[in-house]
Design an enzyme around this catalytic site. Structure first.
Site, PDB file in Angstrom:
ATOM      1  CB  CYS A 114      25.837  40.156 -17.528  1.00 64.08           C
ATOM      2  SG  CYS A 114      27.194  39.226 -16.476  1.00 64.08           S
ATOM      3  CG  HIS A 254      22.864  38.515 -18.699  1.00 64.52           C
ATOM      4  ND1 HIS A 254      23.819  37.560 -19.494  1.00 64.52           N
ATOM      5  CD2 HIS A 254      23.568  37.942 -17.114  1.00 64.52           C
ATOM      6  CE1 HIS A 254      25.001  36.840 -18.273  1.00 64.52           C
ATOM      7  NE2 HIS A 254      24.634  37.185 -17.574  1.00 64.52           N
ATOM      8  CG  ASN A 284      26.510  34.423 -16.843  1.00 60.94           C
ATOM      9  OD1 ASN A 284      26.951  35.629 -17.156  1.00 60.94           O
ATOM     10  ND2 ASN A 284      26.709  34.705 -15.603  1.00 60.94           N
TER      11      ASN A 284
HETATM   12  N1  ACO Z   1      28.646  22.547  -6.315  1.00 64.81           N
HETATM   13  C1  ACO Z   1      27.655  22.282  -4.817  1.00 64.81           C
HETATM   14  N2  ACO Z   1      26.660  23.596  -3.896  1.00 64.81           N
HETATM   15  C2  ACO Z   1      27.092  24.619  -4.051  1.00 64.81           C
HETATM   16  C3  ACO Z   1      27.921  24.999  -4.855  1.00 64.81           C
HETATM   17  C4  ACO Z   1      28.244  24.136  -5.910  1.00 64.81           C
HETATM   18  N3  ACO Z   1      29.074  24.864  -6.903  1.00 64.81           N
HETATM   19  N4  ACO Z   1      27.506  26.801  -4.468  1.00 64.81           N
HETATM   20  C5  ACO Z   1      26.882  26.397  -3.617  1.00 64.81           C
HETATM   21  N5  ACO Z   1      26.768  25.048  -3.282  1.00 64.81           N
HETATM   22  C6  ACO Z   1      25.963  24.510  -2.108  1.00 64.81           C
HETATM   23  C7  ACO Z   1      26.018  26.464  -0.621  1.00 64.81           C
HETATM   24  O1  ACO Z   1      27.565  25.764   0.174  1.00 64.81           O
HETATM   25  C8  ACO Z   1      25.172  25.286   0.556  1.00 64.81           C
HETATM   26  O2  ACO Z   1      24.840  24.807   1.515  1.00 64.81           O
HETATM   27  P1  ACO Z   1      24.676  25.198   2.988  1.00 64.81           P
HETATM   28  O3  ACO Z   1      23.370  24.944   2.475  1.00 64.81           O
HETATM   29  O4  ACO Z   1      25.266  23.225   3.473  1.00 64.81           O
HETATM   30  O5  ACO Z   1      25.763  26.110   2.926  1.00 64.81           O
HETATM   31  C9  ACO Z   1      23.890  25.368  -0.668  1.00 64.81           C
HETATM   32  O6  ACO Z   1      24.495  24.359  -1.656  1.00 64.81           O
HETATM   33  C10 ACO Z   1      22.906  26.132  -1.245  1.00 64.81           C
HETATM   34  O7  ACO Z   1      23.348  27.571  -1.496  1.00 64.81           O
HETATM   35  P2  ACO Z   1      22.697  28.929  -2.045  1.00 64.81           P
HETATM   36  O8  ACO Z   1      23.550  29.802  -2.368  1.00 64.81           O
HETATM   37  O9  ACO Z   1      21.069  28.613  -1.394  1.00 64.81           O
HETATM   38  O10 ACO Z   1      22.234  27.830  -3.569  1.00 64.81           O
HETATM   39  P3  ACO Z   1      21.142  28.708  -4.306  1.00 64.81           P
HETATM   40  O11 ACO Z   1      20.391  27.894  -5.076  1.00 64.81           O
HETATM   41  O12 ACO Z   1      20.847  30.713  -3.810  1.00 64.81           O
HETATM   42  O13 ACO Z   1      22.054  28.775  -6.106  1.00 64.81           O
HETATM   43  C11 ACO Z   1      23.182  30.323  -7.592  1.00 64.81           C
HETATM   44  C12 ACO Z   1      23.355  29.876  -5.593  1.00 64.81           C
HETATM   45  C13 ACO Z   1      23.276  29.750  -8.724  1.00 64.81           C
HETATM   46  C14 ACO Z   1      25.297  31.160  -7.365  1.00 64.81           C
HETATM   47  C15 ACO Z   1      22.656  31.628  -7.422  1.00 64.81           C
HETATM   48  O14 ACO Z   1      22.354  32.287  -6.204  1.00 64.81           O
HETATM   49  C16 ACO Z   1      22.391  33.045  -8.094  1.00 64.81           C
HETATM   50  O15 ACO Z   1      22.434  31.476  -9.190  1.00 64.81           O
HETATM   51  N6  ACO Z   1      21.908  33.686  -8.535  1.00 64.81           N
HETATM   52  C17 ACO Z   1      22.584  35.223  -9.367  1.00 64.81           C
HETATM   53  C18 ACO Z   1      23.897  34.441  -9.799  1.00 64.81           C
HETATM   54  C19 ACO Z   1      24.101  35.486 -11.319  1.00 64.81           C
HETATM   55  O16 ACO Z   1      22.815  35.547 -12.022  1.00 64.81           O
HETATM   56  N7  ACO Z   1      25.024  36.085 -11.346  1.00 64.81           N
HETATM   57  C20 ACO Z   1      25.502  36.885 -12.326  1.00 64.81           C
HETATM   58  C21 ACO Z   1      25.615  37.848 -12.634  1.00 64.81           C
HETATM   59  S1  ACO Z   1      25.321  38.397 -14.253  1.00 64.81           S
HETATM   60  C22 ACO Z   1      27.347  39.778 -14.307  1.00 64.81           C
HETATM   61  O17 ACO Z   1      26.743  40.440 -13.775  1.00 64.81           O
HETATM   62  C23 ACO Z   1      28.092  38.699 -13.879  1.00 64.81           C
END
Ligand code: ACO
Length: 333
Positions: A114, A254, A284
């Site tokens: 990204c 980004h 994204n």
């Molecule tokens: N819908 C509903 N619930 C969900 C979902 C979903 N889509 N995804 C996860 N959950 C649940 C989890 O299972 C968890 O439940 P639990 O507490 O019962 O275990 C709860 O929601 C919280 O999950 P977390 O992973 O703690 O959620 P978080 O607030 O960290 O958000 C996310 C997750 C959105 C993925 C975040 O960590 C994030 O954005 N990380 C960065 C990702 C990113 O930027 N990636 C791209 C980089 S660029 C590239 O090179 C491609």
């Protein structure tokens, strides 16, 4: 010593027509609109059509950027295509894009996940600043939805497809790319990857069964990295340009997660009105997110001559980086 600068003389985008809303995702995987909106800021994203590929989107965005720049395809000296989802592993998507554009100049892919557009812009600018080339097309195009596990709610809600392009033209003036900062840390390679399909693990029934052809991500760690990486890259690129965060007119980050953008803007003490966000509409789009946001600013007529823009990216690798650009067409060099 020459003092050439690479100015952005045209922008363009390609956005697939198919819109996938959070509500539709609710019927595909165990998720809900409210969770996606509050945790990421995303409301909908675009999906490529079955017969549409990264090189198609790249060419479409490229044509629009060339049109605004007033440059014929035959005047192009280089095509740099940033992507993590090339049509095929070989040949490069840049070569396929070159053929679709009817260009004859050299063309190659840049892979920095990204951060690819930021890396690609820096590469294109270097060729112009060195005096080697006059017109360079830099494109970010990705179709990461082709690499999603639609049963993995932690990743499949995040990504969308699209392309954005800019034409860089040689100039002698004060406008254009003022500085870039690029960084990589391969120790974080495991945090975000598509494990199969490369030479380490070619596609097989086994890799298919393990869904190793899909994106695997440690969301927590990537989140923490991103919130640190954005201010780091922005500050270092600004220092390279002799500027400070207060000089920024538009920060174009980004678009991976609204919360990452807000946290990074707070660390940089940048007013949110200066931070460009369109994640709600596209999710994204990887290498495309920055040039898509730039094109929107440009087409909406929000950019003024002399505005200081900072593009900042982060992603798998790990990679991160930023470009500082003084907006304006400059003086032909
Ligand atoms: N819908 C509903 N619930 C969900 C979902 C979903 N889509 N995804 C996860 N959950 C649940 C989890 O299972 C968890 O439940 P639990 O507490 O019962 O275990 C709860 O929601 C919280 O999950 P977390 O992973 O703690 O959620 P978080 O607030 O960290 O958000 C996310 C997750 C959105 C993925 C975040 O960590 C994030 O954005 N990380 C960065 C990702 C990113 O930027 N990636 C791209 C980089 S660029 C590239 O090179 C491609």
């Amino acid at each position: 010593m020459n003092s050439f600068r690479a100015v952005i003389t045209g922008t363009g985008v390609s956005l697939p027509k198919r819109i996938l809303t959070n509500r539709e995702l609710e019927s595909m995987v165990d998720t809900d609109d409210e969770w996606i909106k509050t945790r990421t800021g995303i409301e909908e994203r675009r999906l490529v059509e079955p017969d549409e590929n990264v090189s198609d989107m790249a060419a479409e965005a490229g044509v629009l950027a060339l049109k605004e720049a007033g440059i014929e395809v035959s005047d192009l000296h280089l095509i740099v295509l940033a992507t993590s989802s090339p049509d095929m592993i070989m040949p490069s998507a840049a070569c396929m894009t070159q053929a679709k554009l009817g260009a004859t100049c050299p063309a190659f892919d840049v892979m920095a996940a990204c951060s690819g557009f930021v890396f690609g812009l820096s590469v294109g600018a270097q060729y112009i600043e060195s005096g080697s080339f006059k017109n360079v097309l830099v494109i970010g195009s990705d179709a990461l939805t082709r690499h999603l596990d639609w049963e993995d709610r932690r990743t499949c809600v995040l990504f969308g497809d699209g392309a954005g392009a800019v034409v860089l033209t040689r100039s002698n003036g004060e406008h254009g790319v003022l500085a870039s900062y690029l960084a990589s840390d391969g120790r974080g390679a495991d945090l975000l990857k598509i494990p199969a399909g490369g030479s380490a693990s070619p596609g097989s029934e086994k890799t298919l069964a393990r869904r190793d052809h899909c994106i695997k991500m440690n969301g927590h760690e990537v989140f923490k990295f991103a919130v640190r990486a954005i201010p780091d890259a922005v500050e270092k690129a600004l220092t390279g340009a002799g500027l400070e965060p207060k000089d920024i007119d538009y920060l174009i980050p980004h678009q991976a997660n609204r919360r990452i953008i807000d946290a990074a803007a707070e660390r940089l003490d940048i007013d949110l009105t200066k931070v460009v966000v369109n994640i709600e509409r596209y999710g994204n789009t990887s290498t495309a997110s920055i040039p898509i946001a730039l094109d929107e600013l440009n087409r909406e007529g929000r950019l003024r001559e002399g505005d200081v823009l900072v593009f900042v990216g982060f992603g798998a690798g790990l990679t991160w980086g930023a470009n500082v650009v003084r907006w304006g067409k400059g003086v032909a060099g």
